[in-house]
Design an enzyme around this catalytic site. Sequence first.
Site, PDB file in Angstrom:
ATOM      1  N   GLU A  64       1.289  -8.153   1.538  1.00 13.71           N
ATOM      2  CA  GLU A  64       2.493  -7.326   1.693  1.00 13.71           C
ATOM      3  C   GLU A  64       2.142  -5.991   2.347  1.00 13.71           C
ATOM      4  O   GLU A  64       2.848  -5.525   3.250  1.00 13.71           O
ATOM      5  CB  GLU A  64       3.126  -7.084   0.328  1.00 13.71           C
ATOM      6  CG  GLU A  64       4.316  -6.154   0.328  1.00 13.71           C
ATOM      7  CD  GLU A  64       4.574  -5.541  -1.041  1.00 13.71           C
ATOM      8  OE1 GLU A  64       5.178  -4.453  -1.089  1.00 13.71           O
ATOM      9  OE2 GLU A  64       4.163  -6.140  -2.051  1.00 13.71           O
ATOM     10  N   ASP A  68       3.685  -5.073   5.985  1.00 14.52           N
ATOM     11  CA  ASP A  68       4.540  -3.902   6.143  1.00 14.52           C
ATOM     12  C   ASP A  68       4.155  -3.127   7.405  1.00 14.52           C
ATOM     13  O   ASP A  68       5.017  -2.669   8.167  1.00 14.52           O
ATOM     14  CB  ASP A  68       4.424  -3.010   4.906  1.00 14.52           C
ATOM     15  CG  ASP A  68       5.202  -1.718   5.041  1.00 14.52           C
ATOM     16  OD1 ASP A  68       6.437  -1.775   5.104  1.00 14.52           O
ATOM     17  OD2 ASP A  68       4.568  -0.644   5.087  1.00 14.52           O
ATOM     18  N   ASP A 137       9.542  -7.980  -0.438  1.00 13.08           N
ATOM     19  CA  ASP A 137       8.081  -7.876  -0.455  1.00 13.08           C
ATOM     20  C   ASP A 137       7.441  -9.166   0.042  1.00 13.08           C
ATOM     21  O   ASP A 137       6.432  -9.140   0.751  1.00 13.08           O
ATOM     22  CB  ASP A 137       7.588  -7.566  -1.865  1.00 13.08           C
ATOM     23  CG  ASP A 137       7.904  -6.150  -2.305  1.00 13.08           C
ATOM     24  OD1 ASP A 137       8.319  -5.337  -1.462  1.00 13.08           O
ATOM     25  OD2 ASP A 137       7.758  -5.860  -3.513  1.00 13.08           O
ATOM     26  N   GLU A 140       7.437  -9.443   3.784  1.00 18.05           N
ATOM     27  CA  GLU A 140       6.334  -8.692   4.383  1.00 18.05           C
ATOM     28  C   GLU A 140       5.005  -9.414   4.186  1.00 18.05           C
ATOM     29  O   GLU A 140       4.142  -9.392   5.079  1.00 18.05           O
ATOM     30  CB  GLU A 140       6.282  -7.288   3.787  1.00 18.05           C
ATOM     31  CG  GLU A 140       7.488  -6.444   4.158  1.00 18.05           C
ATOM     32  CD  GLU A 140       7.490  -5.069   3.536  1.00 18.05           C
ATOM     33  OE1 GLU A 140       8.201  -4.190   4.053  1.00 18.05           O
ATOM     34  OE2 GLU A 140       6.782  -4.867   2.522  1.00 18.05           O
TER      35      GLU A 140
END
Length: 249
Positions: A64, A68, A137, A140
């Site tokens: 994650e 991101d 989440d 990502e």
Amino acid sequence: MRRISSLFSSSTSISPERIKKLEAFCKPLGLKFKSYELLDLAFHHRSYSNENAAHKRLNNERLEFLGDSVLGVAAATFLYEDMKNNQEGDLAKIKAVVVSEKTLAPIGMKFGINNMLILGHGEEMSGGRVKPAIIADCMEAIIGAYYLDSGYAAAEKYILSFLVPEIRKVQQDKGVKDYKTLLQELYQKKYKQCPRYELVSRTGPDHDQTFNMVVHLNVATYGPCSGKSKKEAEQNVAHMAWEALTGKE
């Protein structure tokens, strides 16, 4: 790029049934993974590793973190090239909206992420499969996994496939609004100050908390408004204050 085997070590094998589910997930999205172990890891929420001592590191938080950043680069690059006549502030506003939980979570639900998640028992019982923060989440984490598996170009192509339509919505003022940014701009213009957010309470067990926030604007206070994360609660109370000040929805 370092070899995937040096970045990922699975202590459990994936069943043929799970591989079929992973393949079925990838097909409509155009994803082509070499390592289904890596993709599978992207669906493992920390609640699972917390409840399984043998798999303490078997969760998607590192993916994650990576995803991101890849998502941010892809969004920023597209906006830079697409909006050549706009200032940095315009690009930043749109980027903040389209890479947010409110945008990513509905997309993730449409993709069927909720059906693929590996959750701990407590999170499962508390409705974790439909929690926006967990879905966003995981979105990502999948990006991070795909970047490691197939490189930046493939990850960027996947990101833009779902992100560009959201960018167009915002450009046409039809997308999800970032009310914290809108409120800050409005308040700074009038008072030369920033809104001040305050957490007034939190309720529920650690795995299923509800946060209650207020926002202070000069001598006025709006809220409280709740959310399943501090960010969500802040957005909700900012929305309330912005509506009160502007008379707009």
